[in-house]
Design a protein around this motif. Structure first.
Motif, PDB file in Angstrom:
ATOM      1  N   GLY A  86       0.784  -1.222   0.000  1.00  0.00           N
ATOM      2  CA  GLY A  86       0.000   0.000   0.000  1.00  0.00           C
ATOM      3  C   GLY A  86       0.822   1.282   0.000  1.00  0.00           C
ATOM      4  O   GLY A  86       0.253   2.373   0.002  1.00  0.00           O
ATOM      5  N   ARG A  87       2.169   1.160  -0.008  1.00  0.00           N
ATOM      6  CA  ARG A  87       3.006   2.370  -0.019  1.00  0.00           C
ATOM      7  C   ARG A  87       2.993   2.986  -1.409  1.00  0.00           C
ATOM      8  O   ARG A  87       3.004   2.279  -2.408  1.00  0.00           O
ATOM      9  CB  ARG A  87       4.448   2.036   0.357  1.00  0.00           C
ATOM     10  CG  ARG A  87       4.624   1.529   1.750  1.00  0.00           C
ATOM     11  CD  ARG A  87       6.075   1.240   2.054  1.00  0.00           C
ATOM     12  NE  ARG A  87       6.651   0.365   1.018  1.00  0.00           N
ATOM     13  CZ  ARG A  87       7.941   0.152   0.834  1.00  0.00           C
ATOM     14  NH1 ARG A  87       8.818   0.735   1.610  1.00  0.00           N
ATOM     15  NH2 ARG A  87       8.371  -0.655  -0.107  1.00  0.00           N
ATOM     16  N   ARG A  88       3.007   4.317  -1.443  1.00  0.00           N
ATOM     17  CA  ARG A  88       3.100   5.017  -2.727  1.00  0.00           C
ATOM     18  C   ARG A  88       4.551   5.019  -3.187  1.00  0.00           C
ATOM     19  O   ARG A  88       5.454   5.344  -2.421  1.00  0.00           O
ATOM     20  CB  ARG A  88       2.624   6.460  -2.594  1.00  0.00           C
ATOM     21  CG  ARG A  88       1.171   6.588  -2.852  1.00  0.00           C
ATOM     22  CD  ARG A  88       0.758   7.992  -3.211  1.00  0.00           C
ATOM     23  NE  ARG A  88       1.041   8.937  -2.162  1.00  0.00           N
ATOM     24  CZ  ARG A  88       0.579  10.174  -2.153  1.00  0.00           C
ATOM     25  NH1 ARG A  88      -0.174  10.601  -3.131  1.00  0.00           N
ATOM     26  NH2 ARG A  88       0.874  10.981  -1.177  1.00  0.00           N
ATOM     27  N   LEU A  89       4.741   4.676  -4.453  1.00  0.00           N
ATOM     28  CA  LEU A  89       6.073   4.613  -5.046  1.00  0.00           C
ATOM     29  C   LEU A  89       6.117   5.463  -6.309  1.00  0.00           C
ATOM     30  O   LEU A  89       5.103   5.647  -6.977  1.00  0.00           O
ATOM     31  CB  LEU A  89       6.440   3.172  -5.406  1.00  0.00           C
ATOM     32  CG  LEU A  89       6.445   2.151  -4.277  1.00  0.00           C
ATOM     33  CD1 LEU A  89       6.695   0.764  -4.837  1.00  0.00           C
ATOM     34  CD2 LEU A  89       7.477   2.510  -3.235  1.00  0.00           C
ATOM     35  N   ILE A  90       7.318   5.951  -6.611  1.00  0.00           N
ATOM     36  CA  ILE A  90       7.561   6.685  -7.846  1.00  0.00           C
ATOM     37  C   ILE A  90       8.610   5.904  -8.631  1.00  0.00           C
ATOM     38  O   ILE A  90       9.665   5.567  -8.100  1.00  0.00           O
ATOM     39  CB  ILE A  90       8.089   8.109  -7.560  1.00  0.00           C
ATOM     40  CG1 ILE A  90       7.097   8.892  -6.702  1.00  0.00           C
ATOM     41  CG2 ILE A  90       8.382   8.840  -8.863  1.00  0.00           C
ATOM     42  CD1 ILE A  90       7.630  10.234  -6.235  1.00  0.00           C
ATOM     43  N   ASP A  91       8.311   5.602  -9.897  1.00  0.00           N
ATOM     44  CA  ASP A  91       9.287   4.922 -10.744  1.00  0.00           C
ATOM     45  C   ASP A  91      10.519   5.793 -10.895  1.00  0.00           C
ATOM     46  O   ASP A  91      10.426   7.021 -10.990  1.00  0.00           O
ATOM     47  CB  ASP A  91       8.710   4.623 -12.132  1.00  0.00           C
ATOM     48  CG  ASP A  91       7.721   3.476 -12.121  1.00  0.00           C
ATOM     49  OD1 ASP A  91       7.815   2.620 -11.226  1.00  0.00           O
ATOM     50  OD2 ASP A  91       6.852   3.443 -13.012  1.00  0.00           O
ATOM     51  N   GLY A  92      11.691   5.156 -10.937  1.00  0.00           N
ATOM     52  CA  GLY A  92      12.950   5.877 -11.038  1.00  0.00           C
ATOM     53  C   GLY A  92      13.015   6.810 -12.234  1.00  0.00           C
ATOM     54  O   GLY A  92      13.488   7.941 -12.130  1.00  0.00           O
ATOM     55  N   ARG A  93      12.513   6.367 -13.364  1.00  0.00           N
ATOM     56  CA  ARG A  93      12.548   7.214 -14.564  1.00  0.00           C
ATOM     57  C   ARG A  93      11.661   8.451 -14.381  1.00  0.00           C
ATOM     58  O   ARG A  93      12.025   9.555 -14.781  1.00  0.00           O
ATOM     59  CB  ARG A  93      12.110   6.434 -15.794  1.00  0.00           C
ATOM     60  CG  ARG A  93      13.124   5.398 -16.214  1.00  0.00           C
ATOM     61  CD  ARG A  93      12.687   4.747 -17.526  1.00  0.00           C
ATOM     62  NE  ARG A  93      13.463   3.559 -17.804  1.00  0.00           N
ATOM     63  CZ  ARG A  93      14.639   3.568 -18.401  1.00  0.00           C
ATOM     64  NH1 ARG A  93      15.175   4.704 -18.768  1.00  0.00           N
ATOM     65  NH2 ARG A  93      15.277   2.440 -18.630  1.00  0.00           N
ATOM     66  N   ASP A  94      10.479   8.251 -13.784  1.00  0.00           N
ATOM     67  CA  ASP A  94       9.589   9.391 -13.537  1.00  0.00           C
ATOM     68  C   ASP A  94      10.221  10.369 -12.555  1.00  0.00           C
ATOM     69  O   ASP A  94      10.125  11.581 -12.730  1.00  0.00           O
ATOM     70  CB  ASP A  94       8.234   8.917 -12.990  1.00  0.00           C
ATOM     71  CG  ASP A  94       7.426   8.148 -14.016  1.00  0.00           C
ATOM     72  OD1 ASP A  94       7.677   8.305 -15.231  1.00  0.00           O
ATOM     73  OD2 ASP A  94       6.538   7.379 -13.599  1.00  0.00           O
TER      74      ASP A  94
END
Length: 132
Positions: free
Chosen positions: A37-45
């Protein structure tokens, strides 16, 4: 592809976790949730967003550091190798791995350790390290 938690992204962007969450809530950077349930950001983004933030005049945070070196790479110290006089410090700043050779005394004065946030500043052929 590597993904970053909101806290990790905030550290790499040089902002508070609240600011990173507000940016995500406003749709400035895309996020997804992991199985926990943690929010993640893709490395490229995150890399693209960090370039956008830098081009648009910074982060908006109040604790701005002033320096003449314009190419700043905020990241995480991944290795510190101390010699008798010299030292080698490695920083992972998003997709970039930066290595700086500096004096042992400088590393000790900055208190650089693996896992702490630091900024590598590149000017010409020198890499300068600022403690965050």
């Amino acid at each position: 592809m590597q993904s970053y938690t909101m806290g990790q992204a905030a550290r790499l962007l040089g902002v508070s976790p609240d600011t990173a969450r507000r940016w995500a809530d406003a749709g400035r950077v895309a996020t997804h949730r992991d199985e926990g349930g943690r929010r993640l950001i893709d490395g490229r983004d995150l890399a693209a967003f960090s370039v956008e933030v830098a081009q648009n005049g910074g982060t908006g945070e109040d604790d701005v550091s002033y320096t003449s070196a314009r190419n700043a790479f905020p990241g995480i110290v991944t290795a510190v190798k101390l010699g008798d006089v010299a030292a080698q410090v490695e920083i992972q700043a998003g997709p970039h791995r930066l290595v700086s050779l500096l004096t042992r005394e400088a590393v000790e004065e900055l208190g650089l350790e693996v896992g702490m946030q630091a900024t590598a500043r590149v000017k010409s052929t020198s890499v300068h390290i600022d403690r965050a």
